[in-house]
Scaffold this active site. Structure first.
Site, mmCIF file in Angstrom:
data_model
loop_
_atom_site.group_PDB
_atom_site.id
_atom_site.type_symbol
_atom_site.label_atom_id
_atom_site.label_comp_id
_atom_site.label_asym_id
_atom_site.label_seq_id
_atom_site.Cartn_x
_atom_site.Cartn_y
_atom_site.Cartn_z
ATOM 1 N N CYS A 30 -4.913 0.217 3.084
ATOM 2 C CA CYS A 30 -5.346 1.190 4.102
ATOM 3 C C CYS A 30 -6.622 1.840 3.597
ATOM 4 C CB CYS A 30 -4.227 2.201 4.374
ATOM 5 S SG CYS A 30 -3.733 3.144 2.909
ATOM 6 N N ARG A 38 -11.686 1.777 12.585
ATOM 7 C CA ARG A 38 -12.167 1.750 11.203
ATOM 8 C C ARG A 38 -12.178 0.307 10.685
ATOM 9 N NH1 ARG A 38 -9.372 5.912 7.337
ATOM 10 N NH2 ARG A 38 -11.136 5.285 6.007
#
Length: 283
Positions: free
Chosen positions: A238, A180
């Site tokens: 995150c 990601r």
């Protein structure tokens, strides 16, 4: 002060003169939930068995505000958060231990919220409920009202501009999975990639094969290899501010203070004016 407690240490403290308040924060991340499906909290698991005396705390409803401009897990209203903590029996003068189902993401979010708002003694049960070898209870406790009053520490919190600045002036750690960060996949947010200048530091590398945190010295070595030093400020983010709390917890266990960008990638990527970096390098 340590941020992590083992199950044997907790057993010992629960029989002491000042036993900690216990908070059960079981919660399971899922792509469906992240995409807006109805929340599936840990209440059923709590009802089936929890540490004796533990009070259930709902991450989505009590440790975060509704999904909006601030990302998927924005800060909750702090007055409401304080009321939740007081109802759970939390007082400034009494230690708190939080746990979840073992991943320690949700427990870390509760730990971070309490530390951010000024509680002096909060720890996470390493390994969560699976590490507990004592009896469980199905009784729902009714603790005496606590006296905790949130007093937030602004230095522990980053907004989008602060995260961008810290990525240039210090070390900004991205706690998401490497794919990601690199922008190879993005199953949830508008676009893949990372904040320019951020360093990939997947949360999964904070723990060993048993899911428990690495020893403090190994954590220090890990973060040093990622560029963390005594001379530069450190921040973490995150996807939505939950697993980043786990990274902040690991940093605290290593003796390294860090600020948290609560909005994280879910907020950053929702603004088309924000730059996006892709690939393995911070850029």
């Amino acid at each position: 002060m340590t941020a992590i407690i083992t199950a044997p240490e907790l057993v010992h403290e629960l029989t002491g003169a000042r036993p900690p308040v216990l908070l059960d924060v079981r919660w399971q991340f899922s792509l469906a939930k992240a995409a807006g499906a109805p929340a599936q909290d840990g209440r059923a698991e709590y009802a089936a068995g929890h540490l004796p005396g533990a009070v259930f705390v709902d991450l989505d409803q009590e440790l975060a505000a509704p999904h909006g401009e601030g990302g998927r897990h924005p800060l909750p209203d702090l007055a409401e958060f304080g009321a939740v903590m007081r109802r759970a029996g939390v007082s400034a003068s009494r230690p708190v231990v939080v746990y979840d189902g073992g991943l320690n993401w949700a427990a870390a979010r509760a730990w971070w919220m309490l530390r951010f708002t000024g509680h002096p003694d909060v720890r996470v049960l390493d390994g969560g409920l699976p590490a507990w070898e004592g009896p469980l209870s199905t009784e729902v406790p009714t603790p005496a009202e606590g006296d905790f009053q949130p007093a937030p520490d602004a230095s522990a919190l980053l907004d989008a501009d602060g995260a961008a600045a810290l990525a240039r002036a210090g070390v900004l750690l991205d706690a998401r999975a490497g794919e990601r960060y690199r922008g190879e996949v993005e199953p949830i947010d508008r676009v893949g990639g990372h904040i320019p200048g951020a360093v990939s530091a997947p949360t999964t590398e904070n723990v060993g094969p048993d899911g428990r945190f690495l020893p403090a010295e190994e954590l220090r070595d890990r973060f040093k290899a990622l560029g963390v030093s005594e001379d530069a400020p450190v921040g973490v983010y995150c996807g939505s501010g939950v697993s980043a709390a786990h990274e902040a917890l690991a940093l605290a266990a290593a003796g390294i203070p860090a600020a948290l960008y609560v909005g994280s990638w879910s907020e950053w990527s929702s603004d088309p004016s924000r730059p996006v970096a892709v690939g393995p390098d911070p850029q």
